[in-house]
Design an enzyme around this catalytic site. Structure first.
Site, PDB file in Angstrom:
ATOM      1  N   GLU A 136       0.863  -1.188   0.000  1.00 40.34           N
ATOM      2  CA  GLU A 136       0.000   0.000   0.000  1.00 40.34           C
ATOM      3  C   GLU A 136       0.894   1.231   0.000  1.00 40.34           C
ATOM      4  OE1 GLU A 136      -2.660   2.413   3.310  1.00 40.34           O
ATOM      5  OE2 GLU A 136      -2.765   0.232   3.297  1.00 40.34           O
ATOM      6  N   GLU A 141      -2.365  12.123   2.994  1.00 46.11           N
ATOM      7  CA  GLU A 141      -3.234  11.739   4.104  1.00 46.11           C
ATOM      8  C   GLU A 141      -3.147  12.794   5.200  1.00 46.11           C
ATOM      9  OE1 GLU A 141      -4.245   7.645   6.562  1.00 46.11           O
ATOM     10  OE2 GLU A 141      -2.170   8.020   5.950  1.00 46.11           O
TER      11      GLU A 141
END
Length: 354
Positions: A136, A141
């Site tokens: 991932e 974020e």
């Protein structure tokens, strides 16, 4: 012969460079931006946020995912009109590319506005269907009222950040294993206060660039005023040598990219609260009250800024751009030599062979 060539090549070793020329493979932009994306259509069962990810038709009818006809930019947002009753969730959007993109890919996301505010947790990231196998990559974020973007990798055990060549000194963890530290990942934070939140919007946004290459994963963030000419407009090719030292870098020396990363599906989502933004130790750093009861429930106060505005997402490949597979071939190291040097090398080889 090999000794002769090796000695000769040692004289021109500084000319050995990475092949970092990428060609446009996929352009998500304009009225067709949402073509090639799949909507999640389920509650947030990944990060346990207090949202229901609507399907494509619901997103369109509720104006939660649409292309603004005035700007041709994609808008992806949280419901900011509905009164949510207790024990219910607020509608939001999560979209995933139908195609996956492998080693030898460059991802460029141009964003003018990103979601922020108490309880808000947006992300621009990628993963494989069999996570954590295949890895991932979290490229953007942030949570709540934070001001700095957080980047990270999540993998199976054995991938760590070792000797990175990067500009950020804010390294929060170096073990990328999903089994370590509650799947915290190996985190690098952008020290710029214009990389997330209100500061990002006030600066006109910018571009997030990620290189998935055999020799490592690298990320850059360019504020609007610093976006390189090579990616400022609709360019058909990009050379990463013009980008300078990456903001964040995970070299192959600590993490075997071929082993830990498989073709990635790109994802854009916004959730609320959940295991990160809603954790009291995190939430109380920038917000007050209870994440779910104070913000998600009742009138939609605080969600007017919970949206992405995206001019484009582009995927570049170092391989054959006509393949259409979405699985870009790996980049390789090449000798960047003038033709006369190649001729000389060939002459030395042939002379030694006889």
């Amino acid at each position: 012969m090999r000794t002769t060539i090796a000695c000769f090549l040692s004289l021109v070793a500084p000319a050995i460079v990475n092949a970092t020329q990428y060609h446009l493979l996929k352009d998500y932009s304009g009225q067709s931006f949402f073509d090639g994306w799949a909507d999640y259509g389920n509650f947030d069962n990944v990060t346990h946020g207090d949202v229901f990810y609507v399907n494509a038709s619901m997103a369109a009818s509720a104006k939660l995912a649409y292309v603004d006809p005035a700007t041709n930019h994609a808008i992806i947002k949280v419901d900011n009109t509905t009164v949510v009753p207790f024990n219910s969730k607020r509608n939001a959007v999560r979209i995933t590319t139908e195609e996956s993109y492998g080693i030898g890919s460059l991802f460029v996301a141009d964003m003018l506005h990103v979601p922020y505010g108490c309880s808000v947790w947006p992300a621009w990231w990628s993963k494989t269907p069999n996570w954590p196998a295949g890895g991932e990559i979290d490229m953007f974020e942030g949570v709540n009222q934070d001001t700095m973007n957080q980047m990270s990798l999540h993998t199976e055990p054995g991938c760590t950040q070792v000797n990175p060549n990067q500009t950020s000194t804010l390294v929060h963890s170096t073990d990328c294993s999903s089994k370590s530290h509650n799947n915290r990942g190996c985190i690098v934070v952008d020290p710029s206060n214009s990389s997330y939140g209100a500061g990002f919007a006030n600066a006109g946004g910018g571009q997030f660039v990620t290189e998935l290459a055999e020799d490592g994963i690298s990320m850059w963030f360019f504020p609007r005023s610093e976006v390189p000419n090579s990616i400022a407009s609709n360019m058909s090719s990009v050379d990463t040598s013009a980008f300078g030292i990456p903001l964040a870098n995970w070299p192959n020396g600590g993490c075997n990219i071929n082993k830990f990363f498989q073709p990635q599906h790109l994802i854009i989502d916004i959730t609320l609260c959940g295991i990160f933004a809603g954790s009291p130790s995190v939430f109380n750093q920038t917000c007050s009250g209870d994440c779910y009861q104070t913000f998600v429930l009742g009138p939609p106060s605080g969600y007017d800024n919970a949206y992405f505005e995206i001019p484009f997402v582009r995927v570049y490949s170092s391989g054959n751009t006509n393949s259409g597979s979405g699985n870009a071939r790996s980049s390789a190291k090449v000798l960047s030599l003038p033709m006369w040097l190649w001729t000389l090398v060939a002459g030395v080889a042939l002379g030694s062979a006889f």
